[in-house]
Scaffold this motif. Structure first.
Motif, PDB file in Angstrom:
ATOM      1  N   PHE A 370       0.731  -0.722  -0.047  1.00 50.09           N
ATOM      2  CA  PHE A 370      -0.326  -0.336  -0.105  1.00 50.09           C
ATOM      3  C   PHE A 370       1.123   1.323  -0.035  1.00 50.09           C
ATOM      4  N   ILE A 371       2.161   1.405   0.212  1.00 57.94           N
ATOM      5  CA  ILE A 371       2.822   2.192   0.361  1.00 57.94           C
ATOM      6  C   ILE A 371       3.530   2.282  -1.078  1.00 57.94           C
ATOM      7  N   LYS A 372       3.999   1.379  -1.817  1.00 55.62           N
ATOM      8  CA  LYS A 372       4.170   1.417  -2.986  1.00 55.62           C
ATOM      9  C   LYS A 372       2.974   2.316  -3.962  1.00 55.62           C
ATOM     10  N   ASP A 373       1.480   1.172  -3.662  1.00 54.64           N
ATOM     11  CA  ASP A 373       0.242   2.391  -4.375  1.00 54.64           C
ATOM     12  C   ASP A 373       0.341   3.720  -4.278  1.00 54.64           C
ATOM     13  N   TRP A 374       0.693   3.728  -3.201  1.00 50.66           N
ATOM     14  CA  TRP A 374      -0.313   5.360  -2.818  1.00 50.66           C
ATOM     15  C   TRP A 374       1.324   6.088  -3.137  1.00 50.66           C
ATOM     16  N   LEU A 375       2.766   5.901  -3.217  1.00 55.93           N
ATOM     17  CA  LEU A 375       3.335   6.992  -3.871  1.00 55.93           C
ATOM     18  C   LEU A 375       3.472   6.433  -5.015  1.00 55.93           C
TER      19      LEU A 375
END
Length: 378
Positions: A370-375
């Motif tokens: 989810f961090i990668k998706d947010w970025l």
């Protein structure tokens, strides 16, 4: 329309994202450095920096040393502008970890919660997740929840919504909606060992190919090829725990005999030792010969498995999970020597890598999605 064919709004979005991403990757920068590196006008960079600051996404923590003129202001992202929660479900406990935009663990906890396929368990788990995440968010008012990743033992459907096969926990058919109906943001299920592989990849930007051994109470494994985690046609790819060393070996929970699970899981080690891991390793470090021989036999078997998989993948080997937190440099030296002794090919240097997160690797890896998706969507 702009000369490139994009609308002005589209170009603004691209500039904003490129500026933010540049600062994120550099860790810190200055306005002029951004102008020079991205070949944008000073006015474009200044405007976007104002917008990003107003959104709470960047900050100015100080100044660089003067080089003879006016001091340049340092710019960095706000690491906790967003955070994701990772959950690692095991037979008798749950690991929880909140990570920021750099993947740094901000808060973590382990709670006793024996798994069962019941509505009561699902509600208790959901309550635990809600309480833990809301506790963090209440003390970080500016933080956006990016998502909740739930790592669990069992083969997960391609869309991350269901356990399609689970013998360890007998959780076949468990659905995401059973444990996530009240969660405050998007969530997904992840296979625990593949989530652990994601956590290790995050910390190893130069890694290309590797096999991951997740040395938890039950053995897990994952295969990384060209920085992608291999899933295979039916999501079984990389599950090295069911490679068989002997057709006459111990009976595995899968119904076969001699699987790596029966030799290399932390549970099998505890069974041979007849005590818990803290007691076992305390006795190993004190030099008790009978327990030390059990440990060296374990490392020899692990080396044999690594040797076989390295011959197939020609990649690195990452040792992750619970047992990694007990292993010393001496253990790694012994293991490395054993692997090289068994290898049919000359090794230039050690291909063994110690994992970074121990038993929390699956929880952290599931949150990183989810961090990668947010970025990606900033």
């Amino acid at each position: 329309m702009t000369p490139s064919g994009m609308t002005t709004m589209e170009l603004r979005k691209i500039n904003r994202r490129n500026i933010y991403t540049f600062i994120y990757e550099q860790k810190e920068s200055s306005k002029q450095h951004i102008v020079d590196s991205l070949h944008l006008s000073l006015s474009t960079v200044s405007q976007n920096l104002k917008l990003l600051e107003a959104e709470g996404l960047i900050r100015y923590p100080g100044y660089y040393q003067s080089t003879g003129g006016r001091k340049a202001r340092r710019i960095e992202i706000v690491p906790d502008a967003a955070a994701a929660l990772g959950v690692g479900i095991l037979k008798d406990k749950v690991h929880l970890a909140v990570i920021d935009l750099y993947g740094t663990v901000q808060q973590r906890r382990t709670e006793a919660l024996p798994f069962e396929m019941s509505g009561t368990y699902c509600r208790e788990l959901e309550d635990l997740i809600l309480s833990f995440f809301q506790e963090f968010l209440s003390s970080h008012a500016q933080t956006q929840p990016a998502g909740i990743g739930i790592a669990i033992q069992g083969v997960i459907s391609a869309d991350g919504t269901q356990v399609s096969y689970g013998r360890i926990l007998n959780n076949t058919g468990l659905q995401l909606k059973d444990i996530a109906s009240r969660l405050p943001c998007k969530s997904l299920l992840f296979h625990d060992s593949k989530a652990a592989a994601e956590a290790e990849l995050w910390n190893l930007p130069r890694l290309r190919d590797a096999v991951v051994f997740l040395l938890n109470d039950n053995l897990g494994g994952a295969l990384i090829l060209d920085r992608r985690i291999h899933s295979g046609q039916h999501m079984y790819g990389g599950l090295l725990e069911h490679i068989s060393l002997s057709a006459d070996g111990p009976l595995c929970y899968c119904g076969s005999r001699g699987c790596l699970e029966t030799f290399l899981s932390a549970g099998s080690l505890k069974s041979k030792a007849g005590c818990d891991l803290d007691t076992f390793f305390s006795r190993v470090r004190n030099g008790e010969e009978n327990v030390r021989s059990i440990w060296l036999k374990y490392l020899d078997t692990l080396a044999f498995a690594i040797r076989n998989l390295q011959a197939f993948t020609d990649g690195s080997t990452i040792i992750s999970g619970l047992l990694n937190s007990y292993m010393t440099q001496e253990d790694y030296a012994y293991l490395d020597s054993a692997v090289q002794r068994l290898s049919p090919f000359p090794e230039q240097k050690s291909a063994l890598i110690a994992g970074a997160h121990g038993a929390f690797a699956p929880a952290i890896g599931s949150a990183l999605f989810f961090i990668k998706d947010w970025l990606h969507h900033i």
